[in-house]
Design an enzyme around this catalytic site. Sequence first.
Site: not given
Lengths: 98, 487
Positions: B148, B172, B71
Amino acid sequence: MKKVDLPLLRDASARLLFLMKEEEYLTLLEEFKILVKQMEKIGKIEGLEDYEPMTFPFDVAIDELREDEPAEVLAREEALENAGSTYMGQIKIAKVVG
Amino acid sequence: MDILDLSIREMRQALEEGRTTPKELLEKALERAKKDDCNAFESILEKEAYEALEGLGKNSGPLYGIPYLTKDNFSVKGIETVASSNILKGYRPLYDATVTRKLKEAGAILIGQTTMDELAMGGTGMSGHLGYTYNPYDPSHKRMVGGSSSGSAAAMAEAVVPFATGSDTGDSVRRPASLAGLVGVKPTWGRISRYGLFPFAPSLDHVGYFTRYVEDAALLLGVLAGHDPHDMTSSHRPIEDYAAYLDGNIKGKTFVRILDIEESLSDKRLLEALDRLSEELIKRGAVIKKERFGKDLLESLYATYIVISCAEATSNDANLDGIKFGPYYEGKTYDEAMRKARTAGFGELIKRRFVIGSFALMKENQDVLFLRAQRNRAKVVARLNELLALGDALLIPAASGVAPEFEAGGDKLSDEYLIADNHLVLGNFGGLPSISLPLAFENGLPLGVSLTLAPFKEGEMFRLASVIEDITGLRGLSVLNRKEGNL
C-alpha cells in the site's frame, strides 16, 4: 457457520452502515466462496487445534503504572476542530430520543 | 550524480564541508517532486517545508537538512492527512505521530505526503482516492509500483528524497520496494512506535521505510527506534548502533532458502539471480541451506492474513463515521448521517474487506474463521521459528517477479498464486525484522530479494543486506541513476 448469500451480505453491509452496489455484492459473494473454501482447507491442517489463537506476535508486558493524573489534555475547541457539525461547544447530530 | 542521489551520510558530509546547504537540498527535492508523473503525491508541502527550514536553526541532528516524504497515514499536526480515503477528507491531526516528531527533532524536513492504497488496505496502489500510482520504471504507465505504500515507493524511485516512510501490515513496504528497485525495511514489531500511525490491523501493523542505500536504512532505524510511552506495544529494548554492524563480514553466516516458495515462482531470471547471489555469498564465507516450509502452510497464508487483518480493521475503523471527523452528511437520524458518510467515503475494496472482517467476528463464525486464522498464524510462526533456528536469515525473493501490469488484476481474492506474492506476510505474522533490496534487472525492471531474521536482529539484518548490496552493485538506484547490476 452462517450460510453466505446475497441477503446476508446486504444485511452485513447495512449493519456496518454503508451501502454497496449490486455488482459489488456479487464480487463479494465470489470472494466469500474462495475464502470459505480456503478456511475449510486450513481447518484440515494437521495439529492446528494444538495451537492457541495468536493475538499478538509477542507478549506485551507492562511493568509500569503512571500516576492517575491528566498528562496531555485536548482543549474543547481542538477536539471539535475536525467535526463537521458542532453547536455550542458540542458535536451536533440528529435527535436521538423522542 | 546529483547531490540528491547520494546517501544520507554523503549528503551530511557535503553539508558539513559547505558543498551544499539545506536550502539547496530542499529546492532540488521540490523541483523533482513537481516533475512526478506517477501520481506519487497527496500533497507537496512547499510552504511548510520552507518554514521548517527556517526553524532548523543550529539543529545538529543526524538528519539535519535532509528532505523526506511521509505516507499519508502518518499524523502530521495541522496538515490534512487522509490515508488516501475520501472518508477522512479535511481531517487535520491534532498531534504529530511519534515518527513525525522524531524525524523533526533529528532535523529532517518533510516536503510532502504520498499516495497509498486506501487506508493501507491493498497491495497494488490502485485503490487510493486519487487513482492509480504508477511505477516510474515503466513510462507507459501500464505497471503498478505495488502497495500500500505506493506513492512513497514511486517518489523514491524518482529520487525525490533520500528516504520516505511507509507502513507494512502484509508486505506494504517490502514488496513495493522490490518492484521499484529500493531498500524497504520493516523492523521487529514494537521496535518503532506506531503512535499517530492510522491503524489498519494492530497485531500486524509495522512502521517501515524506504531508502536507496542499506547504510541509510541502518542510520534511520537508529533515529526511529525506541520505547514510546504513547504506544504500549513499543519495546523497551535499547537502541543499537546499527551502522556498526556494516563491517562486510559474513563468514560462517547461514542463509536459509525456502524451496517451496521458490518452486511457486515462474520467473526464471529471478531464480537464476538468486542462485548467483547464493554462489557469491558462499565465496564470501557464508553457508546456504535449502529447506521446505510446508506447502499447506504457505498456501494458507493469504486467507489467514485476510481474515485476521479484515477483522481487526473492521473494528478499528468503526470510528470513521463522518461525525467526529471527515465529511459530515445531514440525516434524519444519526445512523442515516453515518450511512451516508460511510457509503460515499469508502471505496469498493474497503467495503468488501469490512464485510469479510465483520462476518469473521460474528459469534457463530468465529471458531471457523477468526480463531482458526489465529491458530493457523501460531502454527505458521512456530514453523518459521524452526527454520530461523537453522540459520541467521531466511533468503527469499521479495516478490514473484518484476512489477505486474495493472491488467493482471487488483486486490480481489483469488484461488491462484497462493504462495508467490503472499509470502512476505510471514514477517508480519511473526513480528520479525525483514528487509528487501534490489537483486537484478529483467527487461529494465527491478527484481528484489528479502531477508527475514529473528526478533530484534536488525543489526545483523543490515550487516547481511549490505553484503548483498555490495554483491549486486545496486546501491543508490533510481530511474535517474540506473544500473544493470552484477547478477
